[in-house]
Design a protein around this motif. Sequence first.
Motif, PDB file in Angstrom:
ATOM      1  N   ALA A 314       0.856  -1.183   0.000  1.00 60.45           N
ATOM      2  CA  ALA A 314       0.000   0.000   0.000  1.00 60.45           C
ATOM      3  C   ALA A 314       0.887   1.226   0.000  1.00 60.45           C
ATOM      4  O   ALA A 314       1.928   1.258   0.668  1.00 60.45           O
ATOM      5  CB  ALA A 314      -0.906   0.011   1.225  1.00 60.45           C
ATOM      6  N   ARG A 330      -2.711   0.444  -4.224  1.00 60.27           N
ATOM      7  CA  ARG A 330      -2.291  -0.877  -3.754  1.00 60.27           C
ATOM      8  C   ARG A 330      -1.622  -1.627  -4.900  1.00 60.27           C
ATOM      9  O   ARG A 330      -2.136  -1.649  -6.024  1.00 60.27           O
ATOM     10  CB  ARG A 330      -3.483  -1.682  -3.260  1.00 60.27           C
ATOM     11  N   VAL A 370      -6.593  -1.941   3.460  1.00 59.23           N
ATOM     12  CA  VAL A 370      -5.818  -0.701   3.480  1.00 59.23           C
ATOM     13  C   VAL A 370      -6.628   0.358   4.223  1.00 59.23           C
ATOM     14  O   VAL A 370      -7.791   0.602   3.904  1.00 59.23           O
ATOM     15  CB  VAL A 370      -5.499  -0.211   2.055  1.00 59.23           C
TER      16      VAL A 370
END
Length: 462
Positions: A314, A330, A370
């Motif tokens: 990320a 990502r 994330v």
Amino acid sequence: MFRQTAWMLIPAALPLAAYTTPLGAAASTVAPGPHAYRFTAIETLGNPAPGGGAFTNDFEPSAINNSGEVAFTADIDSSGDEGSFIAKGRQVTQIMRAGLSAPGGATFGPGEMGRMGLNDPGDVAVGFLLNPFDPTLPLGDNAGVFRFSGHAGALTGVELPGAQAPGGGTFKGTYVNVGINNRGQIVYQGLATGSAVDSAANYNGMALALYEQGKDGTNHRVVGPGDPAPGGHVFDDAWNGSLNNAGDIAFSGHVVGDPCINIGVPFACGDSLYLRHGTSGAIQSIAHQGDPAPGGSTFTVAFGGLVNSRDQVAFVGGLTSPANTYGVFRYADGKVSYIARPGDPMPGGGAFQSASDNAGTFGLNNRGDVSFAATLNTDTTGDGLNDTAVYVDANGALRLVARSGTVIPGVGTISRLGQFFNPSSLGPLYGTGGMINNVGQVLFNATLTDGKGVLLVATPTS
């Protein structure tokens, strides 16, 4: 972060003070959207700090491990000098603070150097300025890297100014952000003499290289100036590393010949993102300045990469359009995709304006979730400031954790993330947090509408 051989065990002059917050670790559950979170207040500005004094000015969250233990930095009293702490439940423990003795015979200077690393056993890796501190020198000159053992409660030196650097030269200091994995490996950057190969990334003949220390205390150079880079290039700096339990390292780097984007560091240029595989040592490019960005526009920089056990990364990328904005991305299965970009509608209302141009404002767990902080195009609280929020992307679905206007019963109403706001910055400032662990808990920092600053953990309940 402060604005701008085996080492001896932590001396008696640096007590590992512990303190139980009188706040009562208030916990409450709200549902700011389709998913509910229980919020726990870890600390509040104005509360007494372990070792004396009181927390003031701001909190700077760094990490949350899988048992919910958190690492953070805070100013102490009106001096603005900092200390670094870990908290497990209501128990807060001091790791180090300005003015106290440091391993190697020095004393700690005024502040900590960016994101700390925290692993599941409770060990912490941290960079901290040392005295004498000279504000006319670039930030990081005469700073060291340290290891705190959660089991032994001891502090040892990892890299200290004046030590011989693996691969040649002498350490002069370090810079922001270090990492540690569950095997006790630490990744950090060192500013070393004789390492500069390019005038673009050069400070008085020095530049940043990336190093690693194993749990046995052995240091070695991972990558740095003069080393080959993908595509036939040559690195002129490497820093800002993150590592997983297999020893794979995501890091920032700049190569000779690329434009040097001024990020306010005289020995580092705006960077590109790389992944070094621990077993083979092979380095691959993840996102390079000038590459097309998913969803449109072009990367100006790509930085702050966090790598998980699946070699997903990320990161935040700067974009050419809209100018001075940052998106969240990502890398997985050989390709880069975007999570949130300027103009995207966000859960809970408003549109994404920008992510932060600082690391320490997003996170990645081993499930591939994330978390990230962002500024929106709305002003829910009517204070003349753009709303800020923290989100989680799980399996491609965005969920709101908290934002300006979120009411936390027993704690208060969030005005904004963090304690500071700069109208000229489109994204959140450093210190907002937004880190996530494998059970989905998110660590962040907020200012309430009554002006109080509070460090919070959000635990998903659905």
